[in-house]
Design a protein around this motif. Structure first.
Motif, PDB file in Angstrom:
ATOM      1  N   ASN A  59     -13.778  -0.250  10.522  1.00 16.19           N
ATOM      2  CA  ASN A  59     -13.501  -1.269  11.275  1.00 16.19           C
ATOM      3  C   ASN A  59     -12.436  -2.396  10.550  1.00 16.19           C
ATOM      4  O   ASN A  59     -12.931  -3.024  10.092  1.00 16.19           O
ATOM      5  N   ASP A  60     -11.402  -2.108  10.960  1.00  8.64           N
ATOM      6  CA  ASP A  60     -10.139  -2.924  10.438  1.00  8.64           C
ATOM      7  C   ASP A  60      -9.623  -4.004  11.365  1.00  8.64           C
ATOM      8  O   ASP A  60      -8.505  -4.162  11.455  1.00  8.64           O
ATOM      9  N   HIS A  61     -10.294  -4.380  12.118  1.00 12.35           N
ATOM     10  CA  HIS A  61     -10.110  -5.774  13.103  1.00 12.35           C
ATOM     11  C   HIS A  61      -9.630  -6.898  12.324  1.00 12.35           C
ATOM     12  O   HIS A  61     -10.412  -7.037  11.084  1.00 12.35           O
ATOM     13  N   PRO A  62      -8.651  -7.541  12.694  1.00 12.27           N
ATOM     14  CA  PRO A  62      -8.175  -8.815  11.935  1.00 12.27           C
ATOM     15  C   PRO A  62      -9.336  -9.790  11.241  1.00 12.27           C
ATOM     16  O   PRO A  62      -9.424 -10.161  10.229  1.00 12.27           O
ATOM     17  N   ARG A  63     -10.255  -9.842  12.367  1.00 11.46           N
ATOM     18  CA  ARG A  63     -11.308 -10.985  11.815  1.00 11.46           C
ATOM     19  C   ARG A  63     -12.348 -10.154  10.950  1.00 11.46           C
ATOM     20  O   ARG A  63     -12.675 -10.962  10.159  1.00 11.46           O
ATOM     21  N   VAL A  64     -12.525  -8.809  11.104  1.00 12.22           N
ATOM     22  CA  VAL A  64     -13.256  -8.439   9.971  1.00 12.22           C
ATOM     23  C   VAL A  64     -12.696  -8.336   8.555  1.00 12.22           C
ATOM     24  O   VAL A  64     -13.294  -8.873   7.773  1.00 12.22           O
ATOM     25  N   ILE A  65     -11.269  -8.252   8.540  1.00 13.49           N
ATOM     26  CA  ILE A  65     -10.824  -8.548   7.357  1.00 13.49           C
ATOM     27  C   ILE A  65     -10.766  -9.739   6.819  1.00 13.49           C
ATOM     28  O   ILE A  65     -10.903  -9.985   5.426  1.00 13.49           O
ATOM     29  N   ARG A  66     -10.420 -10.669   7.911  1.00  9.75           N
ATOM     30  CA  ARG A  66     -10.407 -12.206   7.026  1.00  9.75           C
ATOM     31  C   ARG A  66     -12.004 -12.491   6.777  1.00  9.75           C
ATOM     32  O   ARG A  66     -12.029 -13.195   5.689  1.00  9.75           O
ATOM     33  N   ARG A  67     -12.808 -12.127   7.407  1.00  6.18           N
ATOM     34  CA  ARG A  67     -14.103 -12.372   7.030  1.00  6.18           C
ATOM     35  C   ARG A  67     -14.620 -11.708   5.632  1.00  6.18           C
ATOM     36  O   ARG A  67     -15.333 -12.392   4.895  1.00  6.18           O
ATOM     37  N   ALA A  68     -14.116 -10.565   5.356  1.00  2.04           N
ATOM     38  CA  ALA A  68     -14.533  -9.884   4.075  1.00  2.04           C
ATOM     39  C   ALA A  68     -13.620 -10.749   2.947  1.00  2.04           C
ATOM     40  O   ALA A  68     -14.351 -10.832   1.923  1.00  2.04           O
ATOM     41  N   GLN A  69     -12.357 -11.208   3.176  1.00  3.94           N
ATOM     42  CA  GLN A  69     -11.921 -12.255   2.410  1.00  3.94           C
ATOM     43  C   GLN A  69     -12.547 -13.431   2.074  1.00  3.94           C
ATOM     44  O   GLN A  69     -12.795 -13.904   0.922  1.00  3.94           O
ATOM     45  N   GLN A  70     -13.065 -14.103   3.168  1.00  2.00           N
ATOM     46  CA  GLN A  70     -13.896 -15.329   3.197  1.00  2.00           C
ATOM     47  C   GLN A  70     -15.076 -15.188   2.344  1.00  2.00           C
ATOM     48  O   GLN A  70     -15.603 -16.115   1.669  1.00  2.00           O
ATOM     49  N   PHE A  71     -16.115 -13.970   2.432  1.00  2.00           N
ATOM     50  CA  PHE A  71     -16.822 -13.830   1.813  1.00  2.00           C
ATOM     51  C   PHE A  71     -16.801 -13.404   0.449  1.00  2.00           C
ATOM     52  O   PHE A  71     -17.903 -12.919  -0.303  1.00  2.00           O
ATOM     53  N   GLY A  72     -15.766 -13.240  -0.199  1.00  2.00           N
ATOM     54  CA  GLY A  72     -15.523 -13.017  -1.422  1.00  2.00           C
ATOM     55  C   GLY A  72     -14.793 -11.588  -1.843  1.00  2.00           C
ATOM     56  O   GLY A  72     -14.705 -11.477  -3.204  1.00  2.00           O
ATOM     57  N   ALA A  73     -14.419 -10.900  -1.132  1.00  2.00           N
ATOM     58  CA  ALA A  73     -13.889  -9.643  -1.377  1.00  2.00           C
ATOM     59  C   ALA A  73     -12.625  -9.885  -1.918  1.00  2.00           C
ATOM     60  O   ALA A  73     -11.740 -10.851  -1.507  1.00  2.00           O
ATOM     61  N   VAL A  74     -11.931  -9.007  -2.745  1.00  2.00           N
ATOM     62  CA  VAL A  74     -10.644  -9.210  -3.340  1.00  2.00           C
ATOM     63  C   VAL A  74      -9.723  -8.277  -2.565  1.00  2.00           C
ATOM     64  O   VAL A  74      -8.303  -8.182  -2.941  1.00  2.00           O
ATOM     65  N   GLY A  75     -10.153  -7.394  -1.724  1.00  2.00           N
ATOM     66  CA  GLY A  75      -9.376  -6.445  -1.093  1.00  2.00           C
ATOM     67  C   GLY A  75      -9.958  -5.778   0.081  1.00  2.00           C
ATOM     68  O   GLY A  75     -11.036  -5.914   0.234  1.00  2.00           O
ATOM     69  N   PHE A  76      -9.227  -5.163   0.911  1.00  2.00           N
ATOM     70  CA  PHE A  76      -9.697  -4.424   2.092  1.00  2.00           C
ATOM     71  C   PHE A  76      -8.872  -3.011   2.373  1.00  2.00           C
ATOM     72  O   PHE A  76      -7.538  -2.985   2.304  1.00  2.00           O
ATOM     73  N   ILE A  77      -9.450  -1.927   2.230  1.00  2.00           N
ATOM     74  CA  ILE A  77      -8.855  -0.703   2.539  1.00  2.00           C
ATOM     75  C   ILE A  77      -9.610  -0.113   3.798  1.00  2.00           C
ATOM     76  O   ILE A  77     -10.848   0.258   4.051  1.00  2.00           O
ATOM     77  N   PRO A  78      -8.566  -0.068   4.925  1.00  2.00           N
ATOM     78  CA  PRO A  78      -9.241   0.938   6.159  1.00  2.00           C
ATOM     79  C   PRO A  78      -9.409   2.214   5.711  1.00  2.00           C
ATOM     80  O   PRO A  78      -8.686   2.695   5.021  1.00  2.00           O
ATOM     81  N   LYS A  79     -10.383   2.650   6.478  1.00  2.00           N
ATOM     82  CA  LYS A  79     -10.678   4.155   5.997  1.00  2.00           C
ATOM     83  C   LYS A  79      -9.585   4.964   6.660  1.00  2.00           C
ATOM     84  O   LYS A  79      -9.664   6.235   6.316  1.00  2.00           O
ATOM     85  N   SER A  80      -8.714   4.543   7.622  1.00  2.00           N
ATOM     86  CA  SER A  80      -7.738   5.526   8.035  1.00  2.00           C
ATOM     87  C   SER A  80      -6.643   5.402   7.064  1.00  2.00           C
ATOM     88  O   SER A  80      -5.529   6.006   7.161  1.00  2.00           O
ATOM     89  N   ALA A  81      -6.290   4.409   6.095  1.00  2.00           N
ATOM     90  CA  ALA A  81      -5.513   4.552   4.934  1.00  2.00           C
ATOM     91  C   ALA A  81      -5.271   5.760   4.294  1.00  2.00           C
ATOM     92  O   ALA A  81      -6.135   6.508   4.009  1.00  2.00           O
ATOM     93  N   PRO A  82      -3.913   6.030   4.041  1.00  2.00           N
ATOM     94  CA  PRO A  82      -3.559   7.091   3.267  1.00  2.00           C
ATOM     95  C   PRO A  82      -4.060   6.984   1.687  1.00  2.00           C
ATOM     96  O   PRO A  82      -4.311   6.168   1.301  1.00  2.00           O
ATOM     97  N   VAL A  83      -4.107   8.239   1.081  1.00  2.00           N
ATOM     98  CA  VAL A  83      -4.585   8.160  -0.275  1.00  2.00           C
ATOM     99  C   VAL A  83      -4.001   7.256  -1.110  1.00  2.00           C
ATOM    100  O   VAL A  83      -4.447   6.486  -1.898  1.00  2.00           O
ATOM    101  N   GLU A  84      -2.554   7.374  -0.857  1.00  2.00           N
ATOM    102  CA  GLU A  84      -1.584   6.530  -1.584  1.00  2.00           C
ATOM    103  C   GLU A  84      -1.975   4.931  -1.594  1.00  2.00           C
ATOM    104  O   GLU A  84      -1.834   4.334  -2.715  1.00  2.00           O
ATOM    105  N   ALA A  85      -2.422   4.556  -0.362  1.00  2.00           N
ATOM    106  CA  ALA A  85      -2.678   3.189  -0.218  1.00  2.00           C
ATOM    107  C   ALA A  85      -3.917   2.760  -1.015  1.00  2.00           C
ATOM    108  O   ALA A  85      -4.224   1.759  -1.432  1.00  2.00           O
ATOM    109  N   ILE A  86      -5.014   3.692  -1.040  1.00  2.00           N
ATOM    110  CA  ILE A  86      -6.232   3.499  -1.807  1.00  2.00           C
ATOM    111  C   ILE A  86      -5.779   3.162  -3.140  1.00  2.00           C
ATOM    112  O   ILE A  86      -6.285   2.311  -3.991  1.00  2.00           O
ATOM    113  N   ARG A  87      -4.908   4.109  -3.693  1.00  2.00           N
ATOM    114  CA  ARG A  87      -4.492   4.005  -5.206  1.00  2.00           C
ATOM    115  C   ARG A  87      -3.980   2.685  -5.422  1.00  2.00           C
ATOM    116  O   ARG A  87      -4.152   1.926  -6.546  1.00  2.00           O
ATOM    117  N   ASN A  88      -3.112   2.412  -4.568  1.00  2.00           N
ATOM    118  CA  ASN A  88      -2.214   0.977  -4.569  1.00  2.00           C
ATOM    119  C   ASN A  88      -3.107  -0.303  -4.780  1.00  2.00           C
ATOM    120  O   ASN A  88      -3.018  -1.273  -5.465  1.00  2.00           O
TER     121      ASN A  88
END
Length: 219
Positions: free
Chosen positions: A87-116
């Protein structure tokens, strides 16, 4: 250079395997751990307090949306957490940030994005996709109210939200029933709630697309 110990918390074995594959090349990761539920996450951190980074799925057995993230930030604020979610809806990403996460990786992201993302976070940076959603003051208030709880009180609160009675919570968490009663009383006071139902609504608001409306303090 010390190699990092990374914990991957996701209930899909194939996705955990994909993440671990991504971390094997080009990332300064040494040992990796895997868990598939919120309870296993708690146990793993008890057994491996030296974990350097957690990759956390929002949808695991025992988790209520952002509940594991909020618990982690209270229990181990020294460990950075990257959310991994389909679930990479913009509001979900924003909420993850507000609740203290330091990053967000959509499960659809390529392997290189996970590494980065992992490399950036391990270097002390944050890593989020472009954010279109506005910061929510209600979410900021929710995070602040939940931050008043101790980690054990937060565990009890999640059980309350699941509709468990004090006796059932005591069994679930290995506590005396009277201890649970004391925790519930303290939780209601700290959250400024008059009932278990009001407190449960705060946990419901942790769902990725949950209603951000909060019960008024003392209402």
């Amino acid at each position: 250079m010390n190699l990092a110990k990374v914990l991957v918390a996701d209930d899909h074995p194939l996705f955990r395997a994909a993440v671990l594959h991504a971390l094997r090349d080009g990332v300064a990761v040494g040992q990796t751990l895997e868990v598939a539920s919120a309870s296993a996450l708690t146990q793993a951190l008890d057994e491996h307090p030296e974990v350097d980074l957690v990759l956390l799925d929002l949808s695991m057995p025992g988790a209520r949306g952002f509940s594991s993230l909020v618990w982690l930030r209270g229990e181990r604020p020294d460990i950075p957490v990257i959310i991994i979610s389909s679930n990479d809806h913009p509001r979900v990403i924003r909420r993850a940030q507000q609740f203290g996460a330091v990053g967000f990786i959509p499960k659809s992201a390529p392997v290189e994005a996970i590494r980065n993302a992992v490399t950036a976070v391990m270097a002390g940076d944050t890593c989020f996709p472009p954010l279109a959603a506005e910061r929510s003051e209600r979410d900021a208030l929710l995070a602040a109210r939940l931050a008043r709880l101790t980690p054990q009180q937060f565990r009890v609160l999640v059980c309350v939200a699941d509709g468990l009675l004090n006796k059932q919570i005591a069994y679930e968490l290995g506590l005396a029933e009277n201890t649970v009663k004391v925790h519930v009383t303290a939780i209601l006071k700290k959250l400024e709630c008059n009932s278990r139902t009001q407190a449960a609504l705060l946990v419901k608001a942790l769902e990725p697309e949950g209603d951000p409306g909060l019960p008024d303090a003392g209402a």
